[in-house]
Design a protein around this motif. Structure first.
Motif, mmCIF file in Angstrom:
data_model
loop_
_atom_site.group_PDB
_atom_site.id
_atom_site.type_symbol
_atom_site.label_atom_id
_atom_site.label_comp_id
_atom_site.label_asym_id
_atom_site.label_seq_id
_atom_site.Cartn_x
_atom_site.Cartn_y
_atom_site.Cartn_z
ATOM 1 N N MET A 51 0.829 -1.207 0.000
ATOM 2 C CA MET A 51 0.000 0.000 0.000
ATOM 3 C C MET A 51 0.868 1.264 0.000
ATOM 4 O O MET A 51 0.608 2.220 -0.738
ATOM 5 N N LEU A 52 1.908 1.253 0.818
ATOM 6 C CA LEU A 52 2.787 2.421 0.923
ATOM 7 C C LEU A 52 3.577 2.649 -0.365
ATOM 8 O O LEU A 52 3.773 3.786 -0.791
ATOM 9 N N TYR A 53 4.016 1.561 -0.985
ATOM 10 C CA TYR A 53 4.845 1.694 -2.191
ATOM 11 C C TYR A 53 4.049 2.239 -3.380
ATOM 12 O O TYR A 53 4.641 2.762 -4.325
ATOM 13 N N GLU A 54 2.716 2.134 -3.315
ATOM 14 C CA GLU A 54 1.882 2.678 -4.402
ATOM 15 C C GLU A 54 2.060 4.187 -4.555
ATOM 16 O O GLU A 54 1.918 4.725 -5.645
ATOM 17 N N ILE A 55 2.343 4.873 -3.445
ATOM 18 C CA ILE A 55 2.410 6.345 -3.495
ATOM 19 C C ILE A 55 3.838 6.875 -3.357
ATOM 20 O O ILE A 55 4.049 8.081 -3.359
ATOM 21 N N CYS A 56 4.808 5.967 -3.244
ATOM 22 C CA CYS A 56 6.190 6.386 -2.995
ATOM 23 C C CYS A 56 6.994 6.403 -4.302
ATOM 24 O O CYS A 56 6.993 5.414 -5.038
ATOM 25 N N PRO A 57 7.681 7.517 -4.617
ATOM 26 C CA PRO A 57 8.522 7.561 -5.825
ATOM 27 C C PRO A 57 9.588 6.462 -5.786
ATOM 28 O O PRO A 57 10.075 6.095 -4.710
ATOM 29 N N GLU A 58 9.957 5.944 -6.960
ATOM 30 C CA GLU A 58 10.887 4.811 -7.027
ATOM 31 C C GLU A 58 12.223 5.096 -6.347
ATOM 32 O O GLU A 58 12.784 4.237 -5.668
ATOM 33 N N ASP A 59 12.750 6.305 -6.551
ATOM 34 C CA ASP A 59 14.045 6.611 -5.940
ATOM 35 C C ASP A 59 13.943 6.635 -4.416
ATOM 36 O O ASP A 59 14.897 6.297 -3.705
ATOM 37 N N LYS A 60 12.759 7.016 -3.908
ATOM 38 C CA LYS A 60 12.559 7.037 -2.457
ATOM 39 C C LYS A 60 12.418 5.614 -1.905
ATOM 40 O O LYS A 60 12.854 5.319 -0.788
ATOM 41 N N ILE A 61 11.794 4.709 -2.698
ATOM 42 C CA ILE A 61 11.691 3.299 -2.288
ATOM 43 C C ILE A 61 13.091 2.703 -2.160
ATOM 44 O O ILE A 61 13.407 2.018 -1.179
ATOM 45 N N LYS A 62 13.944 3.005 -3.140
ATOM 46 C CA LYS A 62 15.325 2.501 -3.123
ATOM 47 C C LYS A 62 16.054 3.017 -1.883
ATOM 48 O O LYS A 62 16.725 2.262 -1.175
ATOM 49 N N SER A 63 15.892 4.310 -1.599
ATOM 50 C CA SER A 63 16.533 4.914 -0.436
ATOM 51 C C SER A 63 16.022 4.272 0.856
ATOM 52 O O SER A 63 16.797 3.978 1.774
ATOM 53 N N PHE A 64 14.704 4.029 0.926
ATOM 54 C CA PHE A 64 14.095 3.431 2.112
ATOM 55 C C PHE A 64 14.641 2.026 2.349
ATOM 56 O O PHE A 64 14.989 1.660 3.475
ATOM 57 N N GLU A 65 14.756 1.245 1.273
ATOM 58 C CA GLU A 65 15.217 -0.135 1.430
ATOM 59 C C GLU A 65 16.701 -0.195 1.791
ATOM 60 O O GLU A 65 17.159 -1.157 2.394
ATOM 61 N N GLU A 66 17.441 0.849 1.436
ATOM 62 C CA GLU A 66 18.868 0.889 1.771
ATOM 63 C C GLU A 66 19.120 1.407 3.190
ATOM 64 O O GLU A 66 20.051 0.972 3.855
ATOM 65 N N THR A 67 18.266 2.352 3.639
ATOM 66 C CA THR A 67 18.550 3.025 4.912
ATOM 67 C C THR A 67 17.543 2.737 6.030
ATOM 68 O O THR A 67 17.851 2.919 7.208
ATOM 69 N N GLY A 68 16.318 2.340 5.672
ATOM 70 C CA GLY A 68 15.297 2.089 6.700
ATOM 71 C C GLY A 68 14.491 3.305 7.080
ATOM 72 O O GLY A 68 13.605 3.239 7.937
ATOM 73 N N ASP A 69 14.773 4.456 6.444
ATOM 74 C CA ASP A 69 14.017 5.688 6.689
ATOM 75 C C ASP A 69 13.927 6.471 5.382
ATOM 76 O O ASP A 69 14.879 6.491 4.613
ATOM 77 N N VAL A 70 12.807 7.184 5.188
ATOM 78 C CA VAL A 70 12.729 8.096 4.039
ATOM 79 C C VAL A 70 11.619 9.124 4.277
ATOM 80 O O VAL A 70 10.624 8.831 4.954
ATOM 81 N N ASP A 71 11.820 10.338 3.775
ATOM 82 C CA ASP A 71 10.819 11.408 3.838
ATOM 83 C C ASP A 71 10.469 11.815 2.419
ATOM 84 O O ASP A 71 11.347 11.870 1.548
ATOM 85 N N PHE A 72 9.194 12.141 2.175
ATOM 86 C CA PHE A 72 8.800 12.704 0.882
ATOM 87 C C PHE A 72 7.432 13.358 1.029
ATOM 88 O O PHE A 72 6.778 13.250 2.065
ATOM 89 N N GLY A 73 7.016 14.071 -0.004
ATOM 90 C CA GLY A 73 5.704 14.712 0.002
ATOM 91 C C GLY A 73 4.737 13.983 -0.906
ATOM 92 O O GLY A 73 5.130 13.404 -1.925
ATOM 93 N N TYR A 74 3.468 13.968 -0.533
ATOM 94 C CA TYR A 74 2.418 13.333 -1.338
ATOM 95 C C TYR A 74 1.220 14.272 -1.360
ATOM 96 O O TYR A 74 0.911 14.916 -0.356
ATOM 97 N N GLU A 75 0.560 14.357 -2.503
ATOM 98 C CA GLU A 75 -0.562 15.283 -2.634
ATOM 99 C C GLU A 75 -1.776 14.594 -3.242
ATOM 100 O O GLU A 75 -1.647 13.806 -4.187
ATOM 101 N N ILE A 76 -2.944 14.879 -2.691
ATOM 102 C CA ILE A 76 -4.213 14.455 -3.298
ATOM 103 C C ILE A 76 -4.913 15.727 -3.742
ATOM 104 O O ILE A 76 -5.287 16.566 -2.906
ATOM 105 N N GLN A 77 -5.043 15.895 -5.045
ATOM 106 C CA GLN A 77 -5.644 17.115 -5.585
ATOM 107 C C GLN A 77 -7.024 17.356 -4.974
ATOM 108 O O GLN A 77 -7.848 16.444 -4.890
ATOM 109 N N GLY A 78 -7.244 18.584 -4.533
ATOM 110 C CA GLY A 78 -8.536 18.946 -3.974
ATOM 111 C C GLY A 78 -8.715 18.559 -2.517
ATOM 112 O O GLY A 78 -9.736 18.895 -1.904
ATOM 113 N N LEU A 79 -7.750 17.843 -1.942
ATOM 114 C CA LEU A 79 -7.867 17.435 -0.534
ATOM 115 C C LEU A 79 -6.768 18.094 0.305
ATOM 116 O O LEU A 79 -7.033 19.021 1.057
ATOM 117 N N ALA A 80 -5.530 17.640 0.138
ATOM 118 C CA ALA A 80 -4.422 18.210 0.931
ATOM 119 C C ALA A 80 -3.092 17.638 0.453
ATOM 120 O O ALA A 80 -3.049 16.707 -0.360
#
Length: 360
Positions: A51-80
């Motif tokens: 579920m989480l990987y559906e909204i995570c950019p590929e480069d961030k997934i790679k970073s997460f799997e290498e380090t165990g932590d990652v930050d990024f922004g996600y937007e739903i148009q019209g919501l927040a």
């Protein structure tokens, strides 16, 4: 539509500030400062990771799997927009999402003191908004930047990790840059910003010596720099900045900081007793000549008394702001006591005071 978006809709409808999704537990929301369980099944690790990987950019997934932590922004148009953090924990993956409202609250809507709005119009210098995680620093900073955007004919650059509030250029021209996506680091972005004809620079967080050094340099060379730090008072903010530097540089930094600092706003969030969200109490330090001398001479322990006598400049101590909110009936005595610095001012308001309040 991603599967996870239903949780964001629930979060938005409930007025929650944060959504927690953790393998091995049901989802939880932070509402008015308290954690509330969502009536939903326990999340399995494989299901949640998918579920989480559906909204995570590929480069961030790679970073997460290498380090165990990652930050990024996600937007739903019209919501927040959402500030996302993925992490690994004992039962598998976990994630926390902070909602960043699409509509930026103005200084007037937030009820910010007039002196804070005026900081947005300064030609140069360093303005710091400080406080613990989740104290509303980003909201206050966004309101200050909104004033600059509406009233300055200047170039504003923001550097954040990730981008939070998105400002549409009005009187000013605004460029948002995200660490990791648009620039390698805060320090690299700050170094680059000085060659990009900026008038105002917003630094999402002053995390390390290089970033702090560059921010002070930018503020000293004719730019207005707005930034955040995780400190709990104006005096501690000054000390924290100076202590980051090696001992042999601290005297020089003290002098440079004294020249460039314009204000420190240190805030803490409280639950409103009427259950209508939360409210901030603010300590405000305005760097007048007397304050600059204290910083230059290393006498930060006298800053609190300087704030006390500087009310005509718009200064206020955190405890005075808390007392004001309590006497107006906005916050509870227990909350006022627990988050105050001088407990003796609030202990008599408690129904059940501790046996020795000096130790609490």
């Amino acid at each position: 539509m991603a599967r996870i978006d239903a949780f964001f809709k629930l979060m938005h409808d409930q007025g929650a500030s944060d959504l927690h999704l953790v393998a091995g537990q049901p989802p939880a929301l932070r509402i008015n400062g308290d954690m509330e369980r969502v009536k939903y099944k326990v999340l399995g690790n494989d299901e949640l990771r998918s579920m989480l990987y559906e909204i995570c950019p590929e480069d961030k997934i790679k970073s997460f799997e290498e380090t165990g932590d990652v930050d990024f922004g996600y937007e739903i148009q019209g919501l927040a927009r959402y500030r996302a953090n993925f992490f690994l924990q004992r039962n598998g993956v976990g994630a926390v999402f902070r909602e960043i409202p699409t509509n930026i609250l103005t200084a007037e809507q937030l009820g910010l003191p007039t002196v804070i709005s005026k900081l947005a119009l300064l030609p140069r210098g360093l303005v710091l908004v400080t406080g613990p995680t989740g104290s509303g620093k980003s909201t206050t900073l966004a309101a200050i930047l909104d004033v600059a955007n509406r009233h300055r004919k200047d170039h504003i650059i923001t550097v954040e990790d990730p981008i939070e509030f998105v400002h549409t250029s009005q009187s000013a021209l605004i460029n948002h840059r995200e660490v990791g996506s648009h620039t390698k680091s805060f320090s690299a972005a700050l170094r680059g910003a000085l060659r990009e004809d900026p008038d105002v620079i917003l630094v999402g967080e002053m995390r390390d010596l290089e970033t702090i050094s560059l921010a002070i340099e930018a503020a000293s060379t004719g730019h207005l720099v707005l930034a955040t730090l995780h400190t709990n008072s104006a005096a501690k903010t000054i000390d924290r900045i100076i202590e980051v530097f090696p001992a042999n540089q601290q005297a020089q930094v003290r002098s440079t900081l004294a020249d460039s600092i314009r204000a420190v706003i240190s805030q803490t969030l409280f639950k409103r007793v009427d259950q209508k969200g939360r409210v901030a109490a603010m300590e405000i330090l305005i760097a007048n000549p007397a304050v600059r001398n204290l910083i230059r001479e290393g006498k930060t322990f006298q800053i609190a008394s300087m704030i006390q006598t500087g009310k005509k400049y718009g200064m206020q101590l955190l405890d005075d702001a808390i007392m004001n909110l309590y006497t107006k009936g906005v916050i509870s005595a227990d909350d006022a006591y627990s988050k105050s610095n001088e407990k003796s001012r609030f202990v008599n308001f408690l129904k059940n005071p501790p046996l020795d309040f000096t130790e609490v």
